[in-house]
Design a protein around this motif. Structure first.
Motif, short mmCIF file in Angstrom:
data_model
loop_
_atom_site.label_atom_id
_atom_site.label_comp_id
_atom_site.label_asym_id
_atom_site.label_seq_id
_atom_site.Cartn_x
_atom_site.Cartn_y
_atom_site.Cartn_z
N ASP A 1 0.71 -0.86 -0.10
CA ASP A 1 -0.06 0.63 0.30
C ASP A 1 0.33 1.21 0.02
N LEU B 1 -5.69 3.26 0.37
CA LEU B 1 -5.83 2.82 -0.36
C LEU B 1 -5.68 0.53 -0.10
N VAL C 1 -6.11 3.90 -9.06
CA VAL C 1 -6.02 4.16 -7.72
C VAL C 1 -6.80 2.04 -7.33
#
Length: 393
Positions: free
Chosen positions: A199, A220, A390
């Motif tokens: 992450d 995330l 993302v």
């Protein structure tokens, strides 16, 4: 104590003016006395917003066009015309109090939340609050609008007059204005711990590639959690998906297909009605026959009755949805155990950005939206390109 009228703020636009003047204890001809204005200023404090600089503003000042705080105070009208003791005078806008009678005209910022007493050919730019591109026509008298935010007889702090002139009653100042209440913190119901090294690495890569600025890798991790248990819901405005000619923006069909393949619920919000949103989605082949599009009233009812599970089944669209109503949508989704990713750019999006598990603002968002968000997409022309990075990269 604050005025009793503040307990009925949601109906202030529908209250007869005579009653409202009585509630605020002010004479429509004389205005407040200088002494009464002094007492109210001492009681309620100055008419200003004083947020502290955030992480983003401290470390990425170049990213902000006009950081709320210093920039806001620079834009704030220094002097405004008020009626006190029967006389017109100029006072510092920070000294305005609830119950003051104020006058304004074209080109001026609106110095508080105001109920109109009289006006002439008045229009106001409310885009910072609502995202509306066109100036809104304003009239005095009682409003027929159910919504406080859409009322034609109210002017809002930090918006401005594009044409005409007005005299009005100050109904809220500083932190008690609409923009002040939107800026107040909205707590998130759930957080997910367990940020991994991956992450953190991804957050750095996204920033170095100028795709996304993540305030924390936590957002995330939240997305990864939602994908792993098929609970992720992505809430996005129709304007990010559809071109003005009805076609799709670049890369949208691929994003929609990848969301379906990954069991991510894609929920489109639109200010248009149910039929228009449904037809647009079907023409673009991103809304199917078994998908459900509802009016925002259905969401409001589910919110009030806390009956969310049934509403969210096959939900792909919410029509008639203004920015300030999206907080209820996010809450309903969360009540149905969805992990919510919300994209917004206006001041009115700030509560939903803050409430969602992962709020994402765009590069051309208002600074308040950026402050409320967990991440900011750099790509202003095609915000969903950064979003794809993302969600999937």
């Amino acid at each position: 104590t604050q005025m009793e009228s503040k307990t009925t703020a949601e109906r202030v636009h529908q209250t007869p003016l005579r009653e409202l003047l009585e509630e605020y204890r002010v004479n429509v001809k004389e205005g407040l006395s200088t002494e009464e204005a002094r007492k109210r200023l001492e009681r309620d404090g100055p008419n200003e917003l004083l947020p502290k600089k955030s992480f983003l503003q401290k470390w990425f000042p170049w990213f902000f066009r006009d950081p709320l705080g210093e920039g806001f105070r620079n834009l704030m009208p220094r002097m405004v015309i008020v009626i006190r003791g029967g006389n017109e005078m100029k006072v510092d806008a920070r000294e305005l109090v609830e119950g003051d009678l104020v006058k304004g005209s074209s080109g001026q910022l609106i110095p508080a939340d105001i109920r109109l007493i009289e006006c002439n050919d008045l229009k106001a730019d409310q885009s910072v609050l609502t995202g509306e591109c066109e100036p809104v026509k304003k009239t005095s008298g009682e409003s027929l609008s159910v919504s406080y935010y859409e009322s034609e007889n109210l002017l809002f702090f930090e918006t401005y007059v594009t044409s005409g002139a007005y005299t009005g009653l100050v109904i809220a100042t500083g932190e008690r204005t609409v923009i002040g209440s939107i800026a107040s913190p909205v707590s998130n119901d759930m957080t997910y711990s367990g940020v991994t090294r991956a992450d953190k690495k991804k957050a750095v890569n996204l920033m170095e590639n100028k795709q996304v600025l993540c305030k924390s890798p936590e957002c995330l991790n939240t997305i990864r959690f939602g994908k792993s248990n098929n609970s992720l819901a992505l809430v996005v405005k129709a304007k990010y998906l559809f071109k003005k000619d009805g076609g799709l923006e670049a890369g949208i069909k691929d994003l929609v297909d990848r969301c379906r393949d990954s069991n991510i619920s894609l929920i489109i919000t639109s200010e248009t009605d149910v039929d228009d949103l449904t037809n647009s989605g079907k023409r673009a082949n991103i809304i199917r026959n078994d998908d459900k599009v509802v009016d925002v009233g259905v969401i409001s009812k589910a919110f009030e009755e806390k009956k969310s599970n049934e509403v969210v089944v096959n939900l792909v669209g919410v029509a008639g949805c203004q920015g300030y109503q999206t907080l209820k949508l996010v809450t309903v989704l969360q009540q149905a155990s969805k992990t919510v990713v919300y994209i917004g750019e206006c001041v009115n999006d700030a509560p939903a950005l803050k409430k969602s598990h992962c709020g994402i603002a765009t590069e051309d968002s208002t600074d308040m939206a950026k402050e409320a968000a967990d991440a900011v997409l750099f790509d202003g022309e095609n915000v969903l390109a950064g979003l794809t990075a993302v969600l999937f990269d």
